[in-house]
Design a protein around this motif. Structure first.
Motif, mmCIF file in Angstrom:
data_model
loop_
_atom_site.group_PDB
_atom_site.id
_atom_site.type_symbol
_atom_site.label_atom_id
_atom_site.label_comp_id
_atom_site.label_asym_id
_atom_site.label_seq_id
_atom_site.Cartn_x
_atom_site.Cartn_y
_atom_site.Cartn_z
ATOM 1 N N HIS A 48 0.819 -1.214 0.000
ATOM 2 C CA HIS A 48 0.000 0.000 0.000
ATOM 3 C C HIS A 48 0.853 1.266 0.000
ATOM 4 O O HIS A 48 0.679 2.152 -0.815
ATOM 5 C CB HIS A 48 -0.900 0.021 1.240
ATOM 6 C CG HIS A 48 -2.122 -0.830 1.119
ATOM 7 N ND1 HIS A 48 -2.076 -2.184 0.971
ATOM 8 C CD2 HIS A 48 -3.443 -0.505 1.155
ATOM 9 C CE1 HIS A 48 -3.319 -2.663 0.910
ATOM 10 N NE2 HIS A 48 -4.166 -1.656 1.018
ATOM 11 N N HIS A 56 -3.545 -9.583 -1.889
ATOM 12 C CA HIS A 56 -4.578 -10.567 -2.254
ATOM 13 C C HIS A 56 -4.189 -11.373 -3.486
ATOM 14 O O HIS A 56 -4.443 -12.567 -3.567
ATOM 15 C CB HIS A 56 -5.924 -9.870 -2.447
ATOM 16 C CG HIS A 56 -6.264 -8.991 -1.285
ATOM 17 N ND1 HIS A 56 -6.325 -9.478 -0.004
ATOM 18 C CD2 HIS A 56 -6.495 -7.655 -1.193
ATOM 19 C CE1 HIS A 56 -6.599 -8.485 0.826
ATOM 20 N NE2 HIS A 56 -6.694 -7.374 0.124
ATOM 21 N N SER A 88 -5.202 -3.223 -9.584
ATOM 22 C CA SER A 88 -5.783 -3.377 -8.245
ATOM 23 C C SER A 88 -6.027 -4.855 -7.953
ATOM 24 O O SER A 88 -5.943 -5.704 -8.845
ATOM 25 C CB SER A 88 -7.083 -2.592 -8.052
ATOM 26 O OG SER A 88 -8.203 -3.397 -8.338
ATOM 27 N N CYS A 106 -0.867 -1.225 -4.766
ATOM 28 C CA CYS A 106 -2.233 -0.687 -4.766
ATOM 29 C C CYS A 106 -2.300 0.655 -5.501
ATOM 30 O O CYS A 106 -3.283 0.956 -6.173
ATOM 31 C CB CYS A 106 -2.703 -0.475 -3.331
ATOM 32 S SG CYS A 106 -2.731 -1.991 -2.377
ATOM 33 N N ILE A 138 -5.775 3.334 -3.999
ATOM 34 C CA ILE A 138 -5.903 3.911 -2.658
ATOM 35 C C ILE A 138 -5.679 5.422 -2.678
ATOM 36 O O ILE A 138 -5.674 6.075 -1.642
ATOM 37 C CB ILE A 138 -4.962 3.171 -1.688
ATOM 38 C CG1 ILE A 138 -5.354 3.451 -0.254
ATOM 39 C CG2 ILE A 138 -3.519 3.453 -1.977
ATOM 40 C CD1 ILE A 138 -4.571 2.689 0.762
ATOM 41 N N ARG A 180 -11.824 9.237 -2.993
ATOM 42 C CA ARG A 180 -10.852 8.170 -2.728
ATOM 43 C C ARG A 180 -9.696 8.190 -3.740
ATOM 44 O O ARG A 180 -8.573 7.807 -3.424
ATOM 45 C CB ARG A 180 -11.555 6.806 -2.757
ATOM 46 C CG ARG A 180 -10.609 5.622 -2.518
ATOM 47 C CD ARG A 180 -11.399 4.325 -2.461
ATOM 48 N NE ARG A 180 -10.571 3.171 -2.700
ATOM 49 C CZ ARG A 180 -10.113 2.337 -1.763
ATOM 50 N NH1 ARG A 180 -10.412 2.548 -0.493
ATOM 51 N NH2 ARG A 180 -9.373 1.305 -2.076
#
Ligand code: MIC
Ligand code: SF4
Length: 647
Positions: A63, A99, A295, A356, A360, A383
């Motif tokens: 991140h 993930h 993503s 990410c 993000i 966002r």
């Protein structure tokens, strides 16, 4: 039995399989990412956990990788040193999004996974029972304690038929959001079944499981079958395979719906919510300024190779910037070997790190008022890093076609035939050298703590007899954790609560911090009033820790989302529910509230009476707390609760 029930029953340590009742399940694997992980490990240390009891724990850095300043790098070094100390796998920055990498290298059917990220259910695509949670819950699970949840209700989603060319798993995920929206799904598991399942690869299943998070479900899960074995074989992990299928008896399912894959069309989630769904055909002609592909939702080998094939021989439209962030280094290496990377570069794409990034909002923020088409999973206002931007969530196919035409275009109208790319290359190139394997735990290893590493939350006080406070903010429905504590450029303060707390509610009300501090200085608690579905979105426990740090002691809302409610409880903040919605209407910001005999009401599991001193009237609020949750709140939070139990 349903798959959900099979896995729960094989992991249950407390309670019985009875939807709605509290159960505790054994956690086989955990994952953390850096933005939530630093706090999780600081809390692991503060709890004095000396040894991990999980089968496998992985710490990812994906991140906070911008490194504009020392803060991110400090966090990475801290995480790396903690991993060495405890014997945790450490996936270095650049190796990929947690993930995607977890799916490729570690996820196993039939096992349980707890991750400090709301998209942990991505691993449901492989038949894993994977749940997102706050960092503290993950730390506690690493120490061997089971994870407590309400036993889920199970909704069967029967897939039939087969997707048509140019229609993708992302469109199915958006269809599910159209059907079930972002609210009202707390406590559910979406279990996929039916003939249509076998037409989908693991990566496609993972895309669908990933976006169940936007519905707010506990998790989503697919069977483990031949296709799963195919995937695991390619990953050289066939030994992790196990067949997992539900029986014909549907008694476990609270409800069932059918989705005919043949009927699904290209869809888009329009600004500013993942459930604001429209067919792409209805949006045709809308000018696009930015396209972001990647993503944890859509960055598999197949996704990016398909995009490469669409772009091959074309150029990105002059008025569009195209950003591509591969989901993992494995994906990047394999599209490079298959010629996809050069096709993307030739077309004029900006190739981003395997992180990410744009998703993000910490990089690639769109221009003012820009239209940005993204393959990610959340389009909450602001966002992206640009409050006025309009973000649409679409499939990689729809995104790639728009990158060429400069407009939203239904990809089915394309002249080219659909590039039907295989899910994985003939031979998958695998190189795990960016995952540092724990040799064995070394409790004497030095833990690196740079100046950005703050202290974990402390100073927890037991729940007082009554709470006297002021309404510091009154909010509407669907408040997300991105609204409560923004990520983007503020992300670097994740390991420094005092600093990060300055940005609580920044996207909605820049004066919240000052008001809260003023109340705190006057010895008054802060109380938040909210509408339906408070705390949507991420698992970030900072959305509870930072308000708690500012003296927020209660949130009174019409309803809460699961992970955020658990985080509030973990940090001693009362999640209370209006008995009557008209009481919400009557209350105003600044009202002085008295939560009378609150401690006794929580002890006795009774509703709480609130006296609005400013309006001179009383109203009732409820809670939906289990006995354990009430005990945690009485103790002042999960950390004092655990310490109390040890004594
Ligand atoms: C997100 O997608 O919102 C995040 C950033 O991955 C969060 C975790 C975080 O805030 O660090 C999530 O989904 O839980
Ligand atoms: Fe990262 Fe976005 Fe996935 Fe969250 S949703 S884990 S920010 S890629």
């Amino acid at each position: 039995m349903s798959i959900t029930r099979k896995i729960i029953e094989s992991h249950i340590e407390y309670g019985e399989f009875e939807p709605g009742e509290e159960i505790a399940i054994r956690i086989d694997q955990t994952l953390t990412q850096d933005a939530t992980g630093t706090m999780a490990y600081l809390q692991l240390e503060a709890l004095g956990i000396a040894e991990l009891k999980t089968e496998l724990s992985v710490s990812y850095v994906d991140h906070n990788t911008i490194q504009a300043g020392f803060e991110n790098a400090d966090d990475h070094r801290y995480l790396c040193s903690i991993a060495r100390k405890y014997g945790i796998f450490f996936s270095k920055p650049g190796n990929g999004i947690c993930h995607q990498v977890h799916l490729e290298r570690f996820a196993s059917p039939g096992k349980t996974l707890l991750g400090s990220d709301s998209h942990t259910p991505t691993a449901g695509g492989i038949g894993m029972f994977a749940i997102g949670a706050g960092g503290l819950d993950v730390a506690v699970a690493m120490g061997g304690s089971p994870f407590y949840i309400k036993c889920p209700k199970i909704r069967a989603i029967n897939l039939k038929g087969k997707l048509q060319p140019w229609v993708t798993a992302k469109d199915v995920a958006l269809k599910v959001l159209e059907l079930f929206t972002t609210r009202g799904n707390v406590g559910y598991v979406f279990e996929y079944r039916g003939e249509g399942v076998k037409t989908l690869s693991v990566a496609e299943r993972a895309t669908i499981a990933n976006m169940g998070a936007e519905c707010g479900v506990t998790t989503s899960i697919f069977p483990s079958d031949e296709r799963t074995l195919e995937f695991l074989r390619a990953q050289q992990r066939a030994h992790d395979w196990l067949e997992l299928k539900a029986g014909d008896d549907t008694a476990d399912y609270e409800s069932e719906v059918e989705i005919d894959l043949n009927e699904v069309v290209p869809l888009a989630a329009c600004p500013h919510s993942p459930d604001n769904i429209k067919p792409v055909a209805e949006l045709e002609g809308t000018e696009v300024n930015q396209v972001c592909i990647g993503s944890c939702t859509n960055s598999s080998f197949k996704d990016l190779m398909t995009v490469a094939k669409i772009l091959e021989g074309n150029k990105v439209h002059p008025d569009v910037e195209l950003i591509i962030a591969p989901g993992s280094r494995q994906v990047l290496m394999n599209i490079a070997r298959a010629g996809g990377l050069s096709a993307l570069i030739d077309a004029g794409a900006r190739i981003a790190e395997c992180t990410c990034g744009f998703c993000i909002g910490n990089s690639y923020a769109p221009a003012t008022d820009a239209v940005s088409l993204r393959t990610s999973n959340r389009n909450f206002k602001g966002r992206s890093g640009t409050a006025s931007a309009k973000v649409y969530l679409v499939s990689p196919e729809t995104a790639a076609v728009a990158a060429i035409s400069g407009k939203i275009t239904d990809p089915r109208g394309e002249e080219m035939s659909y590039p039907a790319v295989e899910p994985l290359p003939q031979t998958l190139y695998i190189d795990d050298s960016m995952i540092i394997k724990p040799s064995k735990k070394d409790m004497n290893a030095d833990v690196y703590r740079g100046p950005n590493i703050g202290a974990p939350p402390s100073g927890f006080m037991p729940l007082p007899e009554s709470i006297h406070g002021a309404v510091t903010i009154k909010l509407g429905d669907n408040i997300t954790t991105d609204h409560i504590i923004p990520a983007g450029s503020r992300l670097k303060y994740r390991s420094n609560i005092a600093r990060y707390a300055r940005y609580v509610f920044e996207p909605l009300d820049r004066c919240f911090y000052d008001r809260a501090m003023e109340n705190r200085a006057r010895g008054k608690y802060n109380i938040i009033i909210a509408g339906d579905s408070y705390g949507q979105g991420s698992s970030r426990e900072h959305a509870a820790i930072c308000p708690a740090y500012l003296g927020v002691k209660a949130v009174i809302a019409k309803s809460f989302e699961r992970i955020h409610m658990a985080n509030l409880i973990n940090f001693g903040v009362l999640p209370l529910i209006f008995s009557s919605h008209s009481d919400y209407d009557a209350i105003d910001m600044g009202d002085e509230l008295e939560l009378m005999a609150v401690r006794r009401s929580i002890e006795d599991n009774e509703p709480i009476t609130v006296y609005d001193r400013s309006k001179g009237h009383e109203f009732g609020v409820n809670h939906q707390l289990t006995m354990r949750e009430r005990e945690i709140l009485l103790a002042g939070g999960l950390i004092p609760y655990i310490r109390g139990h040890r004594r």
